[in-house]
Write a protein that holds these residues in place. Structure first.
Motif, PDB file in Angstrom:
ATOM      1  N   MET A 481      26.793 -48.158 -43.949  1.00 58.01           N
ATOM      2  CA  MET A 481      28.222 -47.937 -44.162  1.00 58.01           C
ATOM      3  C   MET A 481      29.060 -49.034 -43.522  1.00 58.01           C
ATOM      4  O   MET A 481      30.012 -49.540 -44.130  1.00 58.01           O
ATOM      5  CB  MET A 481      28.614 -46.580 -43.581  1.00 58.01           C
ATOM      6  N   LEU A 482      28.724 -49.425 -42.284  1.00 56.50           N
ATOM      7  CA  LEU A 482      29.499 -50.448 -41.585  1.00 56.50           C
ATOM      8  C   LEU A 482      29.098 -51.859 -41.983  1.00 56.50           C
ATOM      9  O   LEU A 482      29.792 -52.816 -41.627  1.00 56.50           O
ATOM     10  CB  LEU A 482      29.350 -50.280 -40.074  1.00 56.50           C
ATOM     11  N   GLY A 483      27.968 -51.985 -42.686  1.00 53.56           N
ATOM     12  CA  GLY A 483      27.541 -53.301 -43.155  1.00 53.56           C
ATOM     13  C   GLY A 483      28.034 -53.562 -44.560  1.00 53.56           C
ATOM     14  O   GLY A 483      29.129 -54.087 -44.786  1.00 53.56           O
ATOM     15  N   ARG A 484      27.270 -53.129 -45.525  1.00 51.56           N
ATOM     16  CA  ARG A 484      27.651 -53.359 -46.918  1.00 51.56           C
ATOM     17  C   ARG A 484      28.867 -52.532 -47.337  1.00 51.56           C
ATOM     18  O   ARG A 484      29.576 -52.912 -48.270  1.00 51.56           O
ATOM     19  CB  ARG A 484      26.475 -53.016 -47.834  1.00 51.56           C
ATOM     20  N   GLY A 485      29.093 -51.430 -46.665  1.00 53.54           N
ATOM     21  CA  GLY A 485      30.203 -50.582 -47.075  1.00 53.54           C
ATOM     22  C   GLY A 485      31.457 -50.756 -46.242  1.00 53.54           C
ATOM     23  O   GLY A 485      32.282 -49.843 -46.189  1.00 53.54           O
ATOM     24  N   ARG A 486      31.608 -51.919 -45.569  1.00 55.36           N
ATOM     25  CA  ARG A 486      32.762 -52.072 -44.697  1.00 55.36           C
ATOM     26  C   ARG A 486      34.090 -52.071 -45.451  1.00 55.36           C
ATOM     27  O   ARG A 486      35.130 -51.746 -44.887  1.00 55.36           O
ATOM     28  CB  ARG A 486      32.621 -53.334 -43.861  1.00 55.36           C
ATOM     29  N   ARG A 487      34.078 -52.443 -46.749  1.00 54.18           N
ATOM     30  CA  ARG A 487      35.326 -52.391 -47.518  1.00 54.18           C
ATOM     31  C   ARG A 487      35.790 -50.934 -47.696  1.00 54.18           C
ATOM     32  O   ARG A 487      36.977 -50.636 -47.614  1.00 54.18           O
ATOM     33  CB  ARG A 487      35.132 -53.043 -48.874  1.00 54.18           C
ATOM     34  N   SER A 488      34.833 -50.057 -47.922  1.00 55.45           N
ATOM     35  CA  SER A 488      35.187 -48.640 -48.013  1.00 55.45           C
ATOM     36  C   SER A 488      35.707 -48.120 -46.679  1.00 55.45           C
ATOM     37  O   SER A 488      36.664 -47.342 -46.627  1.00 55.45           O
ATOM     38  CB  SER A 488      33.973 -47.816 -48.452  1.00 55.45           C
ATOM     39  N   VAL A 489      35.068 -48.575 -45.591  1.00 54.54           N
ATOM     40  CA  VAL A 489      35.538 -48.190 -44.260  1.00 54.54           C
ATOM     41  C   VAL A 489      36.955 -48.695 -44.041  1.00 54.54           C
ATOM     42  O   VAL A 489      37.810 -48.013 -43.466  1.00 54.54           O
ATOM     43  CB  VAL A 489      34.579 -48.729 -43.183  1.00 54.54           C
ATOM     44  N   SER A 490      37.226 -49.919 -44.508  1.00 53.40           N
ATOM     45  CA  SER A 490      38.567 -50.499 -44.364  1.00 53.40           C
ATOM     46  C   SER A 490      39.612 -49.634 -45.042  1.00 53.40           C
ATOM     47  O   SER A 490      40.692 -49.389 -44.493  1.00 53.40           O
ATOM     48  CB  SER A 490      38.577 -51.918 -44.935  1.00 53.40           C
ATOM     49  N   ARG A 491      39.294 -49.138 -46.228  1.00 52.73           N
ATOM     50  CA  ARG A 491      40.253 -48.290 -46.925  1.00 52.73           C
ATOM     51  C   ARG A 491      40.435 -46.948 -46.208  1.00 52.73           C
ATOM     52  O   ARG A 491      41.539 -46.403 -46.158  1.00 52.73           O
ATOM     53  CB  ARG A 491      39.783 -48.057 -48.361  1.00 52.73           C
ATOM     54  N   LEU A 492      39.344 -46.423 -45.628  1.00 50.17           N
ATOM     55  CA  LEU A 492      39.434 -45.132 -44.960  1.00 50.17           C
ATOM     56  C   LEU A 492      40.257 -45.195 -43.675  1.00 50.17           C
ATOM     57  O   LEU A 492      40.946 -44.229 -43.334  1.00 50.17           O
ATOM     58  CB  LEU A 492      38.029 -44.608 -44.650  1.00 50.17           C
ATOM     59  N   ILE A 493      40.195 -46.305 -42.954  1.00 52.34           N
ATOM     60  CA  ILE A 493      40.904 -46.401 -41.674  1.00 52.34           C
ATOM     61  C   ILE A 493      42.276 -47.038 -41.822  1.00 52.34           C
ATOM     62  O   ILE A 493      42.973 -47.240 -40.814  1.00 52.34           O
ATOM     63  CB  ILE A 493      40.071 -47.197 -40.650  1.00 52.34           C
ATOM     64  N   ARG A 494      42.698 -47.351 -43.063  1.00 47.31           N
ATOM     65  CA  ARG A 494      44.003 -47.978 -43.266  1.00 47.31           C
ATOM     66  C   ARG A 494      45.153 -47.132 -42.707  1.00 47.31           C
ATOM     67  O   ARG A 494      46.100 -47.689 -42.127  1.00 47.31           O
ATOM     68  CB  ARG A 494      44.220 -48.263 -44.745  1.00 47.31           C
ATOM     69  N   PRO A 495      45.114 -45.774 -42.830  1.00 45.66           N
ATOM     70  CA  PRO A 495      46.216 -45.001 -42.245  1.00 45.66           C
ATOM     71  C   PRO A 495      46.344 -45.166 -40.734  1.00 45.66           C
ATOM     72  O   PRO A 495      47.416 -44.918 -40.180  1.00 45.66           O
ATOM     73  CB  PRO A 495      45.852 -43.550 -42.612  1.00 45.66           C
ATOM     74  N   ILE A 496      45.272 -45.591 -40.068  1.00 49.17           N
ATOM     75  CA  ILE A 496      45.305 -45.735 -38.613  1.00 49.17           C
ATOM     76  C   ILE A 496      45.649 -47.162 -38.207  1.00 49.17           C
ATOM     77  O   ILE A 496      46.502 -47.395 -37.346  1.00 49.17           O
ATOM     78  CB  ILE A 496      43.945 -45.332 -38.005  1.00 49.17           C
ATOM     79  N   SER A 497      44.970 -48.133 -38.827  1.00 50.96           N
ATOM     80  CA  SER A 497      45.106 -49.531 -38.392  1.00 50.96           C
ATOM     81  C   SER A 497      46.039 -50.357 -39.269  1.00 50.96           C
ATOM     82  O   SER A 497      46.273 -51.533 -38.976  1.00 50.96           O
ATOM     83  CB  SER A 497      43.725 -50.187 -38.347  1.00 50.96           C
ATOM     84  N   GLY A 498      46.549 -49.807 -40.341  1.00 54.56           N
ATOM     85  CA  GLY A 498      47.499 -50.526 -41.183  1.00 54.56           C
ATOM     86  C   GLY A 498      46.902 -51.767 -41.798  1.00 54.56           C
ATOM     87  O   GLY A 498      45.771 -51.766 -42.307  1.00 54.56           O
TER      88      GLY A 498
END
Length: 812
Positions: A481-498
């Protein structure tokens, strides 16, 4: 050099060192605390086993032996605190005449008891009515002859004139099966049931019987010396069994054939010895996973500073330090962490044991008192060495290989991930679970109603492998998830980190191995807490079910033998405050063939309003289905599993039982049809019994007398309700709240109080979860000061740095 290195660690790396020490201390404290409970549980099982034995030894004098000489040798045996002679005589029949009607019985046993026998062996005789001295008659015999205190009973003996006695009281013999056992016979040769007809005579009255039979039929007489021992035994049931058996064998050898011993105390300890393995299971299920989790947490904390440790070691090597010297310094660090963590852990376990278990010891034996603390301390050293020394030695080998190459190879996945060890472990775990399930493995067995333990350690392998495989699979998922799926993680944490979500995801991707370790430990800690909670809740539920089975309901009102109280009295009982429901339960005795068994008459449509009937109590249908079938067919009957096996019954078979008719006082045949199996039933014995419709039993016997009223308090205080009922009923009935049953529940598997251990386990689980989510995360941040400094130098504000940290915390 060693002290200089330790001083440097304590001054420059206090946080990381403290985290590792606390991880070791937590593991040691958990192991030692659970060990203290296990030792206490085994000691509790020993105490319960010995307390439940009324007569420890029954020494039967041989036909040519001298009873006085045997008694003297018994009394001279160490730890014997009481020894009294008891006579046994075989009667050809008993008879009594009341109101112009004569009742007779088959063969019976006449006991000759010396003065003070009931006080010396308080669990052997339970007084029901009448006086406590004089001639006593067993409850079933009184029912067969329809006699009460003050009536006359005639005893017939082969070859001699009958002997007449006046009944002084009615008694119950709770341990009749052991009292009337054949001393020296193997278990398979013992009678299936105690005698139906028993009279207990004072020694003076028995001497007349003894004098007559001693001349005409000495084969119908025997003498036993009943022995009470001090019960000063080791706390471990297995050790106690060996000690007790050796004492019995020693006495039997000294008797030199003049007497044989039935070791009732040894038999009880033998059963407790088997159940003591339950304490080991508690440790395997509740202690070992937590200790392993503590070890994983300690390794994770230590690995959080692995990069810094490698840089420091590389610097030492460039300045001339040898691998041997560095290994010694790291070993000193590991031993320091293990020793300090072990001492703190043992101190913490002492406090935990005192608060939770009200004891600071590790059992009552010296071996236990030494083994558990030393074992826990050694486990702490192993964890420290595994988390500090072994990784450092591994780094030395990797560095040596790297120096021999021209270029450094790219980072690779761990070997277990490349071979899919996590998937293999989970497949094997599921396979083992399916095999053990198909084989019908059950931890707790109840052959003939007696609970016992059947330990199959292969059954623990499945959950263990699933736990390990699940942890590794969690690491794989997080890494993906944090490797190949980091773009998905980026979208999920956008409400927190902008707008810094991409940077935060990339930062977490570079640190994904550290985060993966934290997430795995947190997930396993939460799984450990959930499993512990489920186990404790299930255990408490079963303990309550055992108490309900023993007492019958929240409160039980038991009528005395011979009482004519009918089911209508349930309405009077229900008028008491706090009693919404009272249910009558008939208790009769019925012959199937030559076997006498308990029969319970119930109102099948309403019995569940007063007591709990679990599906596990029945076989061949659910509790609801079998009660419905019982209600739909008046002559339907539920039969115990032992009786079904002994008489080869099949559903629908006709079962002819012989019950006493209230008018003729004679046994009358009553037909029933077998519809299902009752493995357990409220107030029923643990071996053989029947459950039938109360109305049908009353109709065929002409008697609607009720033996017990089951009282449901619906959450009200059973003790208070019992007190009100005692005041209302006076001495006409015995009122027993469920609290009394909890204190004397029959199964030693649920006799151990898990309340303190439950609290300890859950607290440790929550501490481990908090440590996984906080301590490892905080140490990871301390190891990334350089990254934060670079971000600050590039213009990152406090809010942006805070957002990056929050995003990582939210992902964790």
């Amino acid at each position: 050099m060693n002290w200089t290195w330790l001083h440097g660690l304590l001054t420059r790396r206090r946080g990381a060192l403290l985290g590792t020490v606390l991880g070791v201390a937590t593991a040691v404290a958990l192991i030692a605390s659970v060990g203290s409970f296990v030792a206490a549980a085994q000691s509790s099982m020993t105490r319960r086993a010995t307390a439940g034995v009324a007569v420890d030894w029954q020494v039967q004098v041989s036909p040519d032996g001298d009873a006085s000489a045997v008694a003297n040798k018994v009394r001279a045996t160490p730890d014997v605190v009481g020894a009294l002679p008891v006579g046994f005589a075989q009667s050809s029949g008993l008879s009594a005449t009341n109101n112009g009607s004569t009742q007779t019985t088959g063969p019976g046993v006449i006991l000759g008891l010396p003065t003070g026998y009931a006080r010396a062996f308080p669990g052997e005789i339970r007084f029901l009515s009448g006086t406590h001295d004089g001639v006593l008659i067993a409850q079933q015999t009184a029912a067969n002859l329809h006699v009460v205190p003050g009536d006359t009973v005639s005893m017939a003996f082969a070859g001699s004139a009958p002997v007449t006695v006046v009944i002084g009281g009615v008694v119950d013999l709770p341990q009749a099966k052991s009292l009337f056992q054949i001393v020296g016979a193997p278990p398979g040769a013992q009678p299936s049931a105690p005698p139906d007809n028993v009279l207990l005579l004072p020694s003076a009255d028995f001497h007349a019987v003894q004098a007559t039979l001693g001349t005409l039929r000495p084969d119908l007489l025997k003498v036993q010396i009943h022995v009470r021992r001090s019960h000063s035994l080791p706390p471990d049931p297995a050790v106690s069994f060996v000690t007790e058996s050796a004492a019995a064998h020693n006495l039997e050898a000294r008797l030199a054939g003049s007497g044989r011993i039935a070791d009732n105390l040894g038999a009880a300890l033998d059963a407790a010895r088997g159940d003591s393995s339950y304490a080991t299971i508690l440790f395997l299920f509740l202690g070992l996973p937590g200790a392993v989790l503590c070890g994983i947490l300690t390794v994770a904390v230590a690995n959080a500073g692995a990069d810094r440790r490698r840089r420091e070691q590389a610097l030492l090597r460039t300045r001339g330090a040898s691998v041997r010297l560095i290994s010694r310094l790291v070993a000193v660090e590991a031993l320091f962490v293990g020793a300090v963590g072990g001492i703190i852990g043992l101190a913490l376990s002492t406090v935990v044991s005192l608060v939770a278990f009200h004891s600071i010891g590790f059992g009552g034996s010296l071996q236990s008192a030494i083994a558990w603390p030393v074992g826990a301390f050694f486990a702490g050293l192993v964890i420290a060495v595994s988390s500090i020394l072994i990784p450092s030695v591994r780094d030395f080998r990797i560095q040596a290989i790297s120096q021999a190459r021209a270029e450094v190879p790219a980072a690779r996945k761990p070997w277990w991930a490349r071979v899919y060890l996590d998937v293999i472990l989970m497949i094997v775990a599921v396979t083992i679970a399916l095999i053990t399930t198909q084989e019908g493995y059950s931890l707790v067995l109840a052959p003939e109603g007696v609970a016992s333990i059947q330990v199959n350690y292969w059954a623990f392998l499945g959950p263990g492998l699933l736990w390990i495989g699940g942890g590794l699979f969690t690491w794989r998922v997080v890494d993906l998830m944090l490797g190949r799926g980091r773009r998905s993680v980026s979208r999920l944490i956008r409400p927190i980190s902008g707008n810094l979500s991409g940077m935060a995801a990339s930062s977490m991707s570079r640190q994904r191995h550290l985060l993966a370790r934290s997430i795995v430990v947190l997930a396993l800690a939460l799984a450990f807490a959930a499993s512990t909670s489920v186990f404790n809740a299930t255990y408490l539920q079963q303990a309550e079910a055992d108490a309900q089975l023993t007492n019958g309901a929240d409160v039980a009102v038991t009528e005395p033998p011979g009482s004519s109280v009918g089911p209508g009295a349930a309405a009077d009982i229900a008028r008491a405050a706090g009693v919404p429901t009272a249910e009558p339960l008939q208790h009769r005795f019925a012959y199937i063939g030559s076997d006498l068994q308990d029969l319970f008459g119930v109102r099948a449509t309403t019995i569940r309003k007063a007591t709990s009937l679990q599906d596990a109590y029945f076989q061949g249908g659910t509790a609801t289905a079998l009660m419905s079938e019982l209600a739909a067919r008046p002559d339907a009957i539920l039969v115990s599993a032992e009786t079904v096996k002994d008489f080869q019954l099949r559903p629908g078979d006709l079962v002819n039982l012989r019950l006493q008719n209230s008018q003729t006082k004679q046994l009358t045949t009553v037909p029933f049809h077998y519809v299902g199996i009752a493995k357990e039933f409220p107030t029923a014995p643990k071996d053989s019994f029947f459950v039938a419709n109360a109305a049908y039993v009353s109709q065929r016997t002409g008697d609607n007398a009720v033996g017990t009223f089951l009282v449901n308090t619906s959450g009200a205080n059973p003790d208070a309700v019992a007190a009100r009922l005692r005041h209302a009923l006076g001495t006409s009935a015995t009122v027993t709240p469920i609290s009394a049953a909890r204190a004397s529940v029959g199964s030693s598997l649920t006799s151990v109080d898990l309340g303190g251990l439950s609290t300890v386990e859950l607290v440790f689980a929550l501490v481990l979860a908090a440590a996984a989510g906080g301590l490892v995360f905080a140490l990871g941040l301390s190891e990334r000061r350089r990254s934060r400094a670079i971000a600050t130098a590039l213009g990152a504000s406090r809010g942006q740095l805070r957002a990056l940290v929050l995003a990582e915390a939210a992902t964790l």
